[in-house]
Design an enzyme around this catalytic site. Structure first.
Site, short mmCIF file in Angstrom:
data_model
loop_
_atom_site.label_atom_id
_atom_site.label_comp_id
_atom_site.label_asym_id
_atom_site.label_seq_id
_atom_site.Cartn_x
_atom_site.Cartn_y
_atom_site.Cartn_z
N ASP A 69 -7.12 -29.12 11.84
CA ASP A 69 -6.02 -29.03 10.88
C ASP A 69 -5.05 -30.13 11.31
OD1 ASP A 69 -4.84 -27.10 8.65
OD2 ASP A 69 -3.17 -27.50 9.97
N LYS A 92 -6.92 -18.44 11.96
CA LYS A 92 -6.20 -19.71 12.13
C LYS A 92 -5.65 -19.75 13.55
CE LYS A 92 -4.92 -23.43 9.91
NZ LYS A 92 -5.61 -24.20 8.86
N ASN A 107 -6.03 -36.87 7.56
CA ASN A 107 -7.41 -36.63 7.11
C ASN A 107 -7.49 -36.31 5.61
OD1 ASN A 107 -9.41 -34.10 6.62
ND2 ASN A 107 -10.40 -35.70 7.82
#
Ligand code: NAP
Length: 450
Positions: free
Chosen positions: A165, A125, A239
């Site tokens: 993200d 990440k 999103n």
């Protein structure tokens, strides 16, 4: 089991102030207790001690020029947590709340999520405390280029493959890909979520939201229920939220809410999806604008939420889809949902429910799909994008959507059969954590002490 407690205490001592990381680690470690008792090999190989330590953490400076020619400085992060199952894979988050503990919690969750997909992907990440809100397109481009000017040396199509993200969508992926290509002199699938015009996969944009709805569908099917005709609440308006709403409509449900960090929309007739897409994906304006176009809808600013709660979860619903951010749903929200007859929660966001809210959902035995299982459709479809890039073929929308639906079904089956194996058939937190962990742990043992 004192062993699990010892590891947790060690983490607190050695990673001070990383509260979100402790929260994520504690949930996983608690779930692993029965596995540790049944299979001593994991303890002998010190898998827990090893899995909570990232293989590598990269912290870097990102300096860039704003439109006034003023120098701005941000922090950049990439955590390469675990590569037992494949190249590190996980999104990049651009949000002012990003810090080392947030990236670490997201990276840790990603290990188990990626394992649950059944695909060959490790956990990673990254991101920055850069705030994209209010920035011009040129400022976004310059920031993305500055960010990639350091990150490019650490990533690669077979090493580490970031995606989007919070705050990172198709536009940002495009700017970062352009800079990677220039610096690395390679045109390769180093990022996922790319444009369909140059290497992206159909359904990647929709995948996390679609996947969270498929997950709800499979949980409900097992109990003889469907989403058809049912009122649902969705939080967020990014999103994940937009494509959760789209898939809910496709399955005949009625999504009545969405939100942002300033407030929420309640549209009893059902959220106007085309309008929402236009406001958020094209015009990029605040959600409060919605009521200008739909005067019958109601906008409530967060100051108007009942104290200590998230207004979205006070709306009566059959199913809820938390799709904004971590810890957005607390115990009071969980009580509101249950009191109003909600029987299904499918988490599009990462760790959106606080630990006491999770405990209540698990105890109440409703259908509760934790984020690492329910929102794994995004990363799974990223892997499908990698597969298409590597083989230079493109699958149709229907082919990718069918693969996504099958992957979500497999994740549900894997989590629920594992939960049953350990004596708690409805506890998908337990099932997802054990199933995700076991595969990574076995791979680590087989690959030796590296
Ligand atoms: P996004 O497109 O940037 O949208 C985020 C949405 O959440 C926005 O509406 C935002 O409102 C809201 N939000 C963010 N922080 C908030 C806060 N502190 N309080 C209230 N609302 C807040 O991001 P996304 O990709 O949809 O991601 C949403 C969640 O899904 C995150 O937890 C992410 O980690 C998770 N997720 C995403 C993917 C993916 O493929 N994108 C995959 C798996 C999991 P504002 O505009 O006001 O900030």
């Amino acid at each position: 089991m004192p062993y699990v407690n010892e590891v947790f205490e060690y983490l607190k001592r050695t990673s001070p102030s990383q509260t979100e990381f402790y929260q994520a680690a504690q949930e996983v470690l608690e779930s692993l207790r029965p596995l540790m008792i049944k299979y001593p090999k994991y303890r002998q190989h010190k898998i827990i001690e090893r899995i909570v330590e990232p293989e590598r953490q990269i912290l870097f400076r990102v300096n860039w020029l704003d439109d006034n020619g003023v120098i701005q400085v941000n922090k950049g992060f990439r955590i390469e947590f675990n590569s037992a199952l494949g190249p590190y894979k996980g999104g990049l988050r651009f949000h002012p709340s990003v810090n080392a503990g947030v990236i670490k919690f997201l990276g840790f969750e990603q290990i188990f999520k990626n394992s649950l997909t059944g695909l060959q992907i490790g956990g990673g990440k990254g991101g920055s405390d850069f705030n994209p809100k209010g920035k011009s397109d040129n400022e976004i481009m310059r920031f993305c280029q500055a960010f990639m000017s350091e990150l490019f040396r650490h990533i690669g199509a077979n090493t580490d493959v970031p995606a989007g993200d919070i705050g990172v969508g198709g536009r940002e992926i495009g700017y970062m890909f352009g800079m990677y290509k220039k610096l690395a002199n390679k045109y390769e699938g180093v990022l996922t979520g790319k444009s369909l015009k140059w290497g992206g996969s159909l359904v990647r944009t929709e995948a996390t939201g679609y996947g969270a709805v498929y997950f709800a569908k499979y949980m409900l099917e097992d109990r003889g229920e469907t989403l058809e005709g049912k009122r649902c609440v969705v939080s967020g308006s990014g999103n994940v939220s937009i494509y959760t709403i789209e898939k809910l409509y496709q399955l005949g449900a009625i999504p009545v809410t969405c939100s942002d960090s300033n407030g929420m929309i309640y549209d009893e007739a059902g959220i106007d999806l085309e309008l929402l897409k236009d406001l958020k994906e094209v015009k990029r304006v605040r959600l409060s604008e919605y009521v200008k176009y739909v005067p019958t809808a109601k906008y409530t600013p967060i100051e108007g939420y009942p104290e200590g709660t998230n207004g979205v979860y006070a709306i009566p619903c059959f199913a809820a889809f938390p799709s904004a951010t971590q810890n957005e749903l607390n115990l009071a929200d969980a009580k509101n949902l249950l009191a109003n007859g909600c029987v299904c929660i499918s988490e599009g966001a990462n760790m959106p429910s606080t630990p006491d809210a999770v405990d209540l959902f698990v105890e109440s035995k409703i259908c509760y799909g934790p984020g690492k299982a329910a929102n794994a459709g995004g990363v799974a479809t990223s892997q499908l994008e990698m597969a298409q890039n590597a083989s230079m073929v493109n699958w149709t929308f229907e082919e990718v959507d069918a693969k996504l639906a099958q992957i979500m079904k497999n994740i549900y089956v894997s989590a629920s059969t594992t939960a049953a194996e350990f004596g708690e058939p409805t506890n998908l937190v337990l099932g997802a954590n054990i199933a995700g962990f076991r595969k990574v742990a076995d791979a680590m043992i087989e690959q030796g002490l590296v």
